[in-house]
Design a protein around this motif. Structure first.
Motif, PDB file in Angstrom:
ATOM      1  N   LEU A 196     -76.573 -37.874  18.111  1.00 19.63           N
ATOM      2  CA  LEU A 196     -75.295 -37.647  19.204  1.00 19.63           C
ATOM      3  C   LEU A 196     -73.821 -39.366  19.008  1.00 19.63           C
ATOM      4  O   LEU A 196     -73.904 -39.989  18.608  1.00 19.63           O
ATOM      5  N   TYR A 197     -73.205 -38.299  17.990  1.00 21.46           N
ATOM      6  CA  TYR A 197     -71.848 -38.507  17.843  1.00 21.46           C
ATOM      7  C   TYR A 197     -70.738 -39.206  18.258  1.00 21.46           C
ATOM      8  O   TYR A 197     -69.687 -38.665  19.131  1.00 21.46           O
ATOM      9  N   ILE A 198     -70.462 -40.692  18.871  1.00 21.54           N
ATOM     10  CA  ILE A 198     -69.255 -41.501  19.647  1.00 21.54           C
ATOM     11  C   ILE A 198     -67.797 -41.234  19.347  1.00 21.54           C
ATOM     12  O   ILE A 198     -67.402 -41.817  17.783  1.00 21.54           O
ATOM     13  N   HIS A 199     -66.773 -40.232  19.640  1.00 25.30           N
ATOM     14  CA  HIS A 199     -65.327 -40.623  18.977  1.00 25.30           C
ATOM     15  C   HIS A 199     -64.442 -41.375  19.911  1.00 25.30           C
ATOM     16  O   HIS A 199     -64.264 -41.333  21.513  1.00 25.30           O
ATOM     17  N   PHE A 214     -67.576 -36.335  22.143  1.00 22.91           N
ATOM     18  CA  PHE A 214     -68.628 -36.602  21.364  1.00 22.91           C
ATOM     19  C   PHE A 214     -68.957 -34.817  20.627  1.00 22.91           C
ATOM     20  O   PHE A 214     -68.671 -33.950  21.079  1.00 22.91           O
ATOM     21  N   ASP A 215     -69.931 -34.604  19.496  1.00 22.25           N
ATOM     22  CA  ASP A 215     -70.241 -34.415  19.279  1.00 22.25           C
ATOM     23  C   ASP A 215     -72.269 -33.912  18.859  1.00 22.25           C
ATOM     24  O   ASP A 215     -72.275 -35.443  18.700  1.00 22.25           O
ATOM     25  N   ASN A 247     -70.209 -28.532  13.850  1.00 23.59           N
ATOM     26  CA  ASN A 247     -70.108 -29.790  15.237  1.00 23.59           C
ATOM     27  C   ASN A 247     -70.334 -28.923  15.311  1.00 23.59           C
ATOM     28  O   ASN A 247     -69.412 -28.319  16.210  1.00 23.59           O
ATOM     29  N   ILE A 248     -70.418 -29.373  16.866  1.00 25.39           N
ATOM     30  CA  ILE A 248     -70.786 -28.849  18.474  1.00 25.39           C
ATOM     31  C   ILE A 248     -70.126 -29.762  19.151  1.00 25.39           C
ATOM     32  O   ILE A 248     -71.164 -31.008  19.112  1.00 25.39           O
ATOM     33  N   PRO A 249     -69.495 -29.613  19.961  1.00 21.63           N
ATOM     34  CA  PRO A 249     -69.746 -30.542  21.205  1.00 21.63           C
ATOM     35  C   PRO A 249     -70.032 -30.371  21.991  1.00 21.63           C
ATOM     36  O   PRO A 249     -71.270 -29.745  21.818  1.00 21.63           O
ATOM     37  N   GLY A 314     -57.717 -30.819  22.278  1.00 19.80           N
ATOM     38  CA  GLY A 314     -57.963 -31.419  23.684  1.00 19.80           C
ATOM     39  C   GLY A 314     -59.537 -31.804  24.045  1.00 19.80           C
ATOM     40  O   GLY A 314     -60.425 -30.844  23.365  1.00 19.80           O
ATOM     41  N   SER A 315     -60.042 -32.777  24.893  1.00 21.45           N
ATOM     42  CA  SER A 315     -61.431 -32.554  24.638  1.00 21.45           C
ATOM     43  C   SER A 315     -62.139 -32.834  26.520  1.00 21.45           C
ATOM     44  O   SER A 315     -60.361 -33.180  27.034  1.00 21.45           O
ATOM     45  N   PRO A 316     -62.577 -32.365  27.092  1.00 22.28           N
ATOM     46  CA  PRO A 316     -63.146 -32.718  28.569  1.00 22.28           C
ATOM     47  C   PRO A 316     -62.599 -34.207  29.016  1.00 22.28           C
ATOM     48  O   PRO A 316     -61.988 -34.357  29.839  1.00 22.28           O
ATOM     49  N   TYR A 317     -62.861 -35.511  28.026  1.00 28.92           N
ATOM     50  CA  TYR A 317     -62.638 -36.685  28.443  1.00 28.92           C
ATOM     51  C   TYR A 317     -60.843 -36.689  27.750  1.00 28.92           C
ATOM     52  O   TYR A 317     -60.510 -37.753  28.839  1.00 28.92           O
ATOM     53  N   THR A 318     -60.738 -36.477  27.150  1.00 25.07           N
ATOM     54  CA  THR A 318     -58.876 -36.278  26.686  1.00 25.07           C
ATOM     55  C   THR A 318     -58.158 -35.862  27.877  1.00 25.07           C
ATOM     56  O   THR A 318     -57.079 -36.022  28.555  1.00 25.07           O
ATOM     57  N   ALA A 319     -58.408 -34.377  28.258  1.00 19.28           N
ATOM     58  CA  ALA A 319     -58.029 -33.854  29.041  1.00 19.28           C
ATOM     59  C   ALA A 319     -58.095 -34.377  30.768  1.00 19.28           C
ATOM     60  O   ALA A 319     -56.756 -34.622  31.094  1.00 19.28           O
TER      61      ALA A 319
END
Ligand code: ATP
Length: 350
Positions: A196-199, A214-215, A247-249, A314-319
């Motif tokens: 798991l890659y944490i951005h 994350f991806d 890459n997969i979200p 955007g991602s679920p987190y930035t949303a």
């Protein structure tokens, strides 16, 4: 010797600046993000690689060079003329090399010194240990191997040639047969779990650490071996390789988030012991998470990673945090824009 730093433009108007990067990796996202923030954009492409940057209208200007070795002072002068700010990404650093990056006079977003820490496995480990992260055990010599280890050769792009063994005998059998000349390797405990890659993003202006997304990676042929039954895997004599194809979200269990924020905080805090300015901007912790939910970190990337690319909108987190679509590329541009407007540009340049 480092060349003198450029004289920073006095302007506090972001439209007097150009966000620039080279055409690969996460350039589309970076350029789109800069345009969304109302800035000018420029992409430097290797001849033949311009098509995506023409097809997707994210670059106001495309400069083409025959080869990365043709990156010279003349090109830099062109960039300086446009008040360009270079955004480094994985391909930029791989193509240019740290030494050339250090010598560049054009404005550069991020800390150049930290690249030496992330690219040197020993230094990287010292940094991660200081931050108190949980790391895979490292074995000093093959004779010490007493559990499954992943053997990583230095400079093996895309994990090519990595292999897994669990005894010293197995190690020497594979090494002597396949890589007799290669002696620069690390022996790392193989962690059974999911990668798991944490951005992350840390702004030196707001002093806030954000988790952007994350991806997980889509790797050939690690992700294809499981598509055939074990018997066929053995008879096909397949060797695992980790060449990244895409890459997969991922969205993580929410209960993992507090620990992940702390890990990011500690990496930023301890980065000041590595170099004065420390780490800022986007970075990524590359982890394996076990069935007991232990988070092992096997690498750090001190710049934007391509795993942020699925999140152009955007991602679920930035949303949760922003009222507009916020990619990591756009977050970088916003940092730059706010720094310019506040007359603090120097704080975000390396
Ligand atoms: P680099 O980013 O330095 O170019 P890479 O990302 O291609 O290298 P690594 O990050 O070292 O290569 O790892 C390649 C693959 O091996 C990843 O998919 C990762 O999941 C796996 N891997 C790496 N270290 C471990 C480990 N200690 N245990 C289990 N799997 C690992």
């Amino acid at each position: 010797m480092a060349r003198p730093a450029p004289i920073l433009p006095a302007s506090i108007n972001p439209s007097d600046f150009t966000v620039a990067t080279i055409g690969s990796h996460s350039a589309l996202q970076i350029l789109k993000g800069a345009k969304d923030e109302g800035m000018r954009t420029l992409v430097i492409c290797k001849e033949g690689a311009e098509r995506p940057y023409r097809s997707y209208p994210v670059a106001d200007e495309i400069l083409t060079i025959p080869d990365w070795s043709a990156w010279d002072e003349k090109l830099e002068e062109e960039l300086i003329k446009r008040n360009a700010i270079i955004i480094p990404h994985g391909s930029f650093i791989a193509y240019m090399g740290h030494e050339r990056v250090k010598q560049m006079q054009v404005m550069y977003y991020g800390t150049k010194e930290i690249l030496e820490w992330e690219s040197d496995r020993k230094k990287e480990r010292i940094w991660m240990e200081k931050a108190g992260l949980q790391l895979p055990k490292v074995f000093e010599k093959p004779e010490d191997i007493n559990c499954p280890v992943i053997v990583k050769f230095h400079g093996a792009g895309g994990g090519f040639g990595y292999f897994v063994v669990k005894t010293p005998e197995q190690f020497y059998e594979v090494k002597n047969r396949k890589y007799p000349e290669q002696n620069d390797f690390v022996l790392q405990q193989y962690i059974v779990g999911v990668p798991l890659y944490i951005h992350y993003f840390y702004s030196p202006l707001t002093k806030e650490l954000e988790i952007m997304s994350f991806d997980k990676r889509y790797e050939s042929n690690a992700d294809s071996i499981g598509r055939i039954r074990a018997e066929d895997q053995l008879s096909a004599n397949i060797h695992t390789s980790y060449t990244i194809v895409g890459n997969i979200p991922v969205v993580v269990r929410e209960s993992l988030l507090p620990h992940m924020f702390e890990m990011g905080d500690r990496i930023v805090e301890t980065s000041h012991e590595c170099c004065d300015k420390g780490l800022f901007g986007p970075f990524c912790l590359e982890t394996i998470i076990t069935r007991k939910l232990e988070i092992f970190v096997f690498e750090i990337s001190a710049r934007i990673v391509a795993g942020t690319n699925p999140f152009v909108e955007g991602s679920p987190y930035t949303a949760l945090k922003y009222k507009e679509p916020m990619s990591t590329g756009r977050r970088i541009a916003r940092d730059i824009k706010q720094a310019i407007e506040a007359g603090r540009l120097e704080e975000v340049l390396g």
